[in-house]
Write an enzyme that holds these catalytic residues in place. Structure first.
Site, PDB file in Angstrom:
ATOM      1  N   LEU A  44      10.777   1.153   7.449  1.00  0.00           N
ATOM      2  CA  LEU A  44      10.260   1.736   6.534  1.00  0.00           C
ATOM      3  C   LEU A  44      10.990   3.071   5.921  1.00  0.00           C
ATOM      4  O   LEU A  44      11.194   3.691   6.934  1.00  0.00           O
ATOM      5  CB  LEU A  44       8.791   2.004   6.451  1.00  0.00           C
ATOM      6  CG  LEU A  44       8.182   2.637   5.337  1.00  0.00           C
ATOM      7  CD1 LEU A  44       7.653   1.113   4.450  1.00  0.00           C
ATOM      8  CD2 LEU A  44       6.782   3.110   5.466  1.00  0.00           C
ATOM      9  N   TYR A  51       0.830  -1.229  -0.056  1.00  0.00           N
ATOM     10  CA  TYR A  51      -0.061   0.084   0.135  1.00  0.00           C
ATOM     11  C   TYR A  51       0.773   1.173   0.087  1.00  0.00           C
ATOM     12  O   TYR A  51       2.127   1.283   0.163  1.00  0.00           O
ATOM     13  CB  TYR A  51      -1.029   0.063   1.161  1.00  0.00           C
ATOM     14  CG  TYR A  51      -0.484   0.301   2.603  1.00  0.00           C
ATOM     15  CD1 TYR A  51       0.533  -0.470   3.146  1.00  0.00           C
ATOM     16  CD2 TYR A  51      -0.663   1.592   3.024  1.00  0.00           C
ATOM     17  CE1 TYR A  51       1.136  -0.101   4.409  1.00  0.00           C
ATOM     18  CE2 TYR A  51      -0.031   2.060   4.393  1.00  0.00           C
ATOM     19  CZ  TYR A  51       0.768   0.909   5.079  1.00  0.00           C
ATOM     20  OH  TYR A  51       1.220   1.387   6.278  1.00  0.00           O
ATOM     21  N   GLU A  97      11.940   1.752  14.672  1.00  0.00           N
ATOM     22  CA  GLU A  97      11.004   2.848  14.382  1.00  0.00           C
ATOM     23  C   GLU A  97       9.830   2.599  14.950  1.00  0.00           C
ATOM     24  O   GLU A  97       9.564   1.651  15.943  1.00  0.00           O
ATOM     25  CB  GLU A  97      10.780   2.728  12.768  1.00  0.00           C
ATOM     26  CG  GLU A  97       9.835   1.322  12.471  1.00  0.00           C
ATOM     27  CD  GLU A  97       9.651   1.300  10.955  1.00  0.00           C
ATOM     28  OE1 GLU A  97       9.680   2.367  10.159  1.00  0.00           O
ATOM     29  OE2 GLU A  97       9.383  -0.036  10.342  1.00  0.00           O
ATOM     30  N   LYS A 136       6.188  -1.731   1.919  1.00  0.00           N
ATOM     31  CA  LYS A 136       5.135  -1.310   2.654  1.00  0.00           C
ATOM     32  C   LYS A 136       3.898  -2.290   2.209  1.00  0.00           C
ATOM     33  O   LYS A 136       3.123  -2.053   1.481  1.00  0.00           O
ATOM     34  CB  LYS A 136       4.684   0.347   2.195  1.00  0.00           C
ATOM     35  CG  LYS A 136       4.028   0.988   3.016  1.00  0.00           C
ATOM     36  CD  LYS A 136       4.059   2.492   2.634  1.00  0.00           C
ATOM     37  CE  LYS A 136       3.209   3.508   3.141  1.00  0.00           C
ATOM     38  NZ  LYS A 136       3.084   3.333   4.675  1.00  0.00           N
TER      39      LYS A 136
HETATM   40  N1  PMP Z   1       7.338   3.378   9.445  1.00  0.00           N
HETATM   41  C1  PMP Z   1       6.134   2.680   9.439  1.00  0.00           C
HETATM   42  C2  PMP Z   1       5.860   1.254  10.068  1.00  0.00           C
HETATM   43  C3  PMP Z   1       4.867   3.254   9.007  1.00  0.00           C
HETATM   44  O1  PMP Z   1       3.701   2.593   8.873  1.00  0.00           O
HETATM   45  C4  PMP Z   1       5.113   4.823   8.604  1.00  0.00           C
HETATM   46  C5  PMP Z   1       3.686   5.304   7.920  1.00  0.00           C
HETATM   47  N2  PMP Z   1       3.347   4.761   6.894  1.00  0.00           N
HETATM   48  C6  PMP Z   1       6.266   5.438   8.577  1.00  0.00           C
HETATM   49  C7  PMP Z   1       7.415   4.577   8.934  1.00  0.00           C
HETATM   50  C8  PMP Z   1       6.523   6.634   8.157  1.00  0.00           C
HETATM   51  O2  PMP Z   1       6.634   6.834   6.703  1.00  0.00           O
HETATM   52  P1  PMP Z   1       6.074   8.049   5.899  1.00  0.00           P
HETATM   53  O3  PMP Z   1       6.839   9.146   6.311  1.00  0.00           O
HETATM   54  O4  PMP Z   1       6.362   7.706   4.325  1.00  0.00           O
HETATM   55  O5  PMP Z   1       4.449   8.400   6.091  1.00  0.00           O
END
Ligand code: PMP
Length: 288
Positions: A212, A35, A188, A156
């Site tokens: 991620l 996603y 994270e 993702k």
């Molecule tokens: N890590 C994880 C596990 C996440 O789900 C997200 C948000 N989707 C992020 C980091 C942050 O990513 P982004 O800045 O692209 O939203």
């Protein structure tokens, strides 16, 4: 949900209340999909190209067919976006390995998949409610938790059961986020990237397969450079985290969120740190 809300499924815009996807879809049966979530502020996409690039990488890594060219994606996205009156919202995109068939019959549930399947694409829009300035200034609370996810966190994937469990646990404890750690190293948040500040340097875990590669994280690197603040990718232990001067987390819907309490212990005397606040302020002015 508004009665005229539209969603996108495989090329068509349908009413959100009557839209249909097969229950045999591999996304539903195996979480076999990826996603992307793209924020729109004042109706404008924020870092659309970066999000698109990450979507195509996730698809490539999972070897799921990308059914559209970049131009087709952009045209489908703008058709859906035209249906909304919302100003600040996110676009959710989900691509799964669909419902493979064998001799014209759905394979129902089979781990093995044939080469000739059609990916399912589902997109919807949802309003973004930003944290109030007070909630940002006071900083948010977090808990820490062992990172029990698989080792491909740079994809993702829609397989988010553990992320949801971790976030829900934080919520049950009255906290904003769960910070995950693997073998005493911070990875994270359940739905965010993490940064600490020590002696005016920003430190964040390396962008490997354990996290991620957040689009907001990438943007913080650019902001920090503009602000002349040193930013490093380095291991962060639990002790580093707890003894840092400031902590903040980032994601597409909330941008920069200062963390002021972790596992019940105050960070930066229990309110948002000055550098985190400045980053949060500068971030907001970049997209408004
Ligand atoms: N890590 C994880 C596990 C996440 O789900 C997200 C948000 N989707 C992020 C980091 C942050 O990513 P982004 O800045 O692209 O939203």
């Amino acid at each position: 949900m508004s009665s005229k809300e539209k969603v996108f499924i495989n090329g068509d815009l349908s009413d959100a209340t009557s839209a249909k996807i097969s229950p045999f879809d591999r996304g539903f049966l195996f979480a076999d999909g990826v996603y992307e979530l793209i924020p729109f502020f004042s109706n404008k996409p924020f870092l659309l190209d970066e999000h698109y690039l990450r979507l195509s990488r996730s698809l490539q890594k999972m070897e799921i067919k990308n059914p559209y060219t970049e131009e087709e994606w952009k045209s489908h996205i703008s058709n859906l976006v035209e249906t909304t009156d919302l100003k600040n919202f996110y676009l959710y995109i989900q691509v799964t390995r669909g419902t493979p068939e064998l001799n014209g019959v759905s394979r129902k549930r089979d781990h093995v998949y044939p080469e000739d399947y059609k990916s399912t694409v589902f997109m919807f829009l949802s309003e973004i409610t930003l944290l109030s300035q007070d909630d940002i200034s006071s900083g948010q609370e977090a808990i820490t938790l062992e990172d029990m996810r698989w080792y491909l966190c740079d994809i993702k994937s829609i397989s988010l059961a553990y992320n949801a469990y971790a976030r829900d646990l934080a919520n049950k404890k009255g906290a904003f986020e769960s910070i995950l750690k693997r073998d005493n190293l911070i990875t994270e948040g359940s739905s965010s990237n993490i940064f600490i500040i020590k002696n005016n340097k920003i430190i964040t875990p390396k962008s490997n397969n354990l996290i991620l590669h957040g689009i907001t994280r990438g943007f913080v690197f650019k902001l920090a450079k503009k602000m002349n603040i040193e930013i490093l990718e380095k291991d962060i232990t639990y002790e580093d985290l707890m003894n840092s001067d400031e902590v903040f987390v980032t994601n597409s819907t909330q941008s920069v969120v200062p963390i002021s309490v972790i596992d019940g212990k105050k960070i930066n005397s229990g309110s948002a740190g000055p550098l985190s606040l400045e980053l949060s302020k500068n971030f907001i002015s970049e997209y408004q």
